[in-house]
Design a protein around this motif. Structure first.
Motif, PDB file in Angstrom:
ATOM      1  N   GLY A  30     103.557  24.539   8.751  1.00 52.65           N
ATOM      2  CA  GLY A  30     104.606  25.537   8.578  1.00 52.65           C
ATOM      3  C   GLY A  30     104.244  26.637   7.584  1.00 52.65           C
ATOM      4  N   GLN A  31     103.077  26.557   6.960  1.00 49.39           N
ATOM      5  CA  GLN A  31     102.658  27.579   6.006  1.00 49.39           C
ATOM      6  C   GLN A  31     101.596  28.515   6.596  1.00 49.39           C
ATOM      7  OE1 GLN A  31     101.730  25.020   2.514  1.00 49.39           O
ATOM      8  NE2 GLN A  31     103.370  26.160   1.489  1.00 49.39           N
ATOM      9  N   GLU A  32     101.651  28.723   7.906  1.00 55.49           N
ATOM     10  CA  GLU A  32     100.690  29.608   8.553  1.00 55.49           C
ATOM     11  C   GLU A  32     100.705  31.003   7.920  1.00 55.49           C
ATOM     12  OE1 GLU A  32     103.088  27.980  10.301  1.00 55.49           O
ATOM     13  OE2 GLU A  32     102.082  26.723  11.793  1.00 55.49           O
ATOM     14  N   TRP A  33     101.903  31.506   7.615  1.00 60.78           N
ATOM     15  CA  TRP A  33     102.026  32.844   7.019  1.00 60.78           C
ATOM     16  C   TRP A  33     101.248  32.940   5.718  1.00 60.78           C
ATOM     17  CZ3 TRP A  33     104.030  33.892   2.225  1.00 60.78           C
ATOM     18  CH2 TRP A  33     104.674  32.834   1.585  1.00 60.78           C
ATOM     19  N   LEU A  34     101.255  31.851   4.938  1.00 62.01           N
ATOM     20  CA  LEU A  34     100.549  31.833   3.656  1.00 62.01           C
ATOM     21  C   LEU A  34      99.036  31.812   3.881  1.00 62.01           C
ATOM     22  CD1 LEU A  34     101.245  31.864   0.697  1.00 62.01           C
ATOM     23  CD2 LEU A  34     101.435  29.390   0.742  1.00 62.01           C
ATOM     24  N   CYS A  35      98.592  31.073   4.870  1.00 65.53           N
ATOM     25  CA  CYS A  35      97.172  31.048   5.225  1.00 65.53           C
ATOM     26  C   CYS A  35      96.709  32.446   5.629  1.00 65.53           C
ATOM     27  CB  CYS A  35      96.943  30.058   6.363  1.00 65.53           C
ATOM     28  SG  CYS A  35      95.233  29.943   6.903  1.00 65.53           S
ATOM     29  N   ARG A  36      97.494  33.112   6.453  1.00 63.74           N
ATOM     30  CA  ARG A  36      97.141  34.460   6.898  1.00 63.74           C
ATOM     31  C   ARG A  36      97.137  35.444   5.724  1.00 63.74           C
ATOM     32  NH1 ARG A  36      96.987  34.253  12.376  1.00 63.74           N
ATOM     33  NH2 ARG A  36      98.342  32.767  13.403  1.00 63.74           N
ATOM     34  N   LYS A  37      98.106  35.313   4.823  1.00 58.22           N
ATOM     35  CA  LYS A  37      98.196  36.199   3.658  1.00 58.22           C
ATOM     36  C   LYS A  37      96.963  36.061   2.772  1.00 58.22           C
ATOM     37  CE  LYS A  37     101.252  37.457  -0.175  1.00 58.22           C
ATOM     38  NZ  LYS A  37     101.250  38.890   0.064  1.00 58.22           N
ATOM     39  N   PHE A  38      96.543  34.828   2.500  1.00 62.08           N
ATOM     40  CA  PHE A  38      95.406  34.609   1.607  1.00 62.08           C
ATOM     41  C   PHE A  38      94.057  34.877   2.282  1.00 62.08           C
ATOM     42  CE2 PHE A  38      98.532  32.806  -1.136  1.00 62.08           C
ATOM     43  CZ  PHE A  38      98.038  33.036  -2.403  1.00 62.08           C
ATOM     44  N   SER A  39      94.018  34.897   3.600  1.00 57.23           N
ATOM     45  CA  SER A  39      92.752  35.186   4.270  1.00 57.23           C
ATOM     46  C   SER A  39      92.551  36.685   4.487  1.00 57.23           C
ATOM     47  CB  SER A  39      92.665  34.441   5.601  1.00 57.23           C
ATOM     48  OG  SER A  39      93.661  34.894   6.490  1.00 57.23           O
ATOM     49  N   ALA A  40      93.580  37.473   4.245  1.00 60.35           N
ATOM     50  CA  ALA A  40      93.466  38.929   4.381  1.00 60.35           C
ATOM     51  C   ALA A  40      92.756  39.514   3.163  1.00 60.35           C
ATOM     52  CB  ALA A  40      94.856  39.544   4.525  1.00 60.35           C
ATOM     53  N   SER A  41      92.344  40.757   3.266  1.00 60.38           N
ATOM     54  CA  SER A  41      91.607  41.385   2.168  1.00 60.38           C
ATOM     55  C   SER A  41      92.509  42.024   1.125  1.00 60.38           C
ATOM     56  CB  SER A  41      90.631  42.425   2.723  1.00 60.38           C
ATOM     57  OG  SER A  41      91.355  43.403   3.436  1.00 60.38           O
ATOM     58  N   ASP A  42      93.805  41.725   1.175  1.00 62.23           N
ATOM     59  CA  ASP A  42      94.766  42.243   0.201  1.00 62.23           C
ATOM     60  C   ASP A  42      94.431  41.730  -1.198  1.00 62.23           C
ATOM     61  OD1 ASP A  42      96.958  43.131  -1.210  1.00 62.23           O
ATOM     62  OD2 ASP A  42      98.417  41.886  -0.150  1.00 62.23           O
ATOM     63  N   ARG A  43      94.231  42.633  -2.139  1.00 64.67           N
ATOM     64  CA  ARG A  43      93.883  42.254  -3.514  1.00 64.67           C
ATOM     65  C   ARG A  43      95.054  41.566  -4.217  1.00 64.67           C
ATOM     66  NH1 ARG A  43      90.216  40.746  -6.899  1.00 64.67           N
ATOM     67  NH2 ARG A  43      89.980  41.927  -8.806  1.00 64.67           N
ATOM     68  N   ASP A  44      96.292  41.882  -3.819  1.00 60.14           N
ATOM     69  CA  ASP A  44      97.480  41.311  -4.464  1.00 60.14           C
ATOM     70  C   ASP A  44      98.038  40.161  -3.614  1.00 60.14           C
ATOM     71  OD1 ASP A  44      99.513  40.899  -6.243  1.00 60.14           O
ATOM     72  OD2 ASP A  44     100.718  42.596  -5.561  1.00 60.14           O
ATOM     73  N   ARG A  45      97.215  39.149  -3.419  1.00 59.55           N
ATOM     74  CA  ARG A  45      97.584  38.026  -2.552  1.00 59.55           C
ATOM     75  C   ARG A  45      98.816  37.268  -3.033  1.00 59.55           C
ATOM     76  NH1 ARG A  45      91.881  37.912  -2.554  1.00 59.55           N
ATOM     77  NH2 ARG A  45      91.074  38.177  -0.459  1.00 59.55           N
ATOM     78  N   PHE A  46      99.087  37.294  -4.322  1.00 62.13           N
ATOM     79  CA  PHE A  46     100.178  36.489  -4.858  1.00 62.13           C
ATOM     80  C   PHE A  46     101.536  37.185  -4.841  1.00 62.13           C
ATOM     81  CE2 PHE A  46      96.495  34.241  -6.390  1.00 62.13           C
ATOM     82  CZ  PHE A  46      96.872  32.916  -6.240  1.00 62.13           C
ATOM     83  N   SER A  47     101.602  38.439  -4.359  1.00 58.28           N
ATOM     84  CA  SER A  47     102.906  39.102  -4.283  1.00 58.28           C
ATOM     85  C   SER A  47     103.771  38.371  -3.253  1.00 58.28           C
ATOM     86  CB  SER A  47     102.747  40.575  -3.905  1.00 58.28           C
ATOM     87  OG  SER A  47     102.254  40.709  -2.598  1.00 58.28           O
ATOM     88  N   ASN A  48     105.011  38.122  -3.614  1.00 61.88           N
ATOM     89  CA  ASN A  48     105.989  37.431  -2.761  1.00 61.88           C
ATOM     90  C   ASN A  48     105.597  35.992  -2.440  1.00 61.88           C
ATOM     91  OD1 ASN A  48     107.634  39.783  -2.605  1.00 61.88           O
ATOM     92  ND2 ASN A  48     106.229  40.579  -1.055  1.00 61.88           N
ATOM     93  N   VAL A  49     104.755  35.381  -3.274  1.00 65.14           N
ATOM     94  CA  VAL A  49     104.366  33.980  -3.096  1.00 65.14           C
ATOM     95  C   VAL A  49     104.906  33.184  -4.282  1.00 65.14           C
ATOM     96  CG1 VAL A  49     102.415  32.371  -2.999  1.00 65.14           C
ATOM     97  CG2 VAL A  49     102.276  34.559  -1.805  1.00 65.14           C
ATOM     98  N   VAL A  50     105.590  32.094  -3.990  1.00 63.56           N
ATOM     99  CA  VAL A  50     106.127  31.241  -5.052  1.00 63.56           C
ATOM    100  C   VAL A  50     105.049  30.240  -5.461  1.00 63.56           C
ATOM    101  CG1 VAL A  50     107.938  29.604  -5.685  1.00 63.56           C
ATOM    102  CG2 VAL A  50     108.465  31.501  -4.138  1.00 63.56           C
ATOM    103  N   TYR A  51     104.765  30.195  -6.761  1.00 65.71           N
ATOM    104  CA  TYR A  51     103.768  29.263  -7.283  1.00 65.71           C
ATOM    105  C   TYR A  51     104.089  28.952  -8.743  1.00 65.71           C
ATOM    106  CZ  TYR A  51     101.665  33.335  -9.544  1.00 65.71           C
ATOM    107  OH  TYR A  51     101.444  34.441 -10.306  1.00 65.71           O
TER     108      TYR A  51
END
Length: 115
Positions: A30-51
């Motif tokens: 169910g965390q496919e969206w998170l996998c896609r977000k972190f595999s992208a080249s976006d430098r700000d991977r942690f925006s809108n991610v709860v950790y």
């Protein structure tokens, strides 16, 4: 020990190397969206991610099935990648979580047969 292979062009590897530590988060079903977000080249991977941060200041993603905190043990050249070997320092797993599986270009599920 655990290993991973960052591309030599990785934008996040220099930050990981500078700390000398990394945390592997095993994503849950169910965390496919998170996998896609972190595999992208976006430098700000942690925006809108709860950790939350581990005792050593490393990110543990909310809802992960497990996490493994490591200290960098060795780094070796591997073509256009690096082979990073880490010594496990701490870890935990959520026993009821099903892991996110990616195989042959698709996300899937793990099913276990009753013995």
């Amino acid at each position: 020990m655990i290993g991973f292979l960052p591309d030599k062009r990785s934008t996040s590897w220099p930050d990981i190397a500078a700390t000398g530590r990394f945390c592997v988060n095993i994503l849950a079903e169910g965390q496919e969206w998170l996998c896609r977000k972190f595999s992208a080249s976006d430098r700000d991977r942690f925006s809108n991610v709860v950790y939350r941060l581990s005792e050593n200041g490393l990110p543990i993603l909310d809802g992960s099935g497990a996490w493994i905190e490591c200290a960098i043990y060795a780094v070796h050249e591997a073509g256009d990648h690096l082979f990073v070997l880490g010594m496990v320092k701490a870890m935990t797993a959520e026993p009821t979580a099903s892991p996110l599986v990616f195989l042959r270009g698709k996300f899937g599920q793990v099913t276990c047969a009753e013995a």
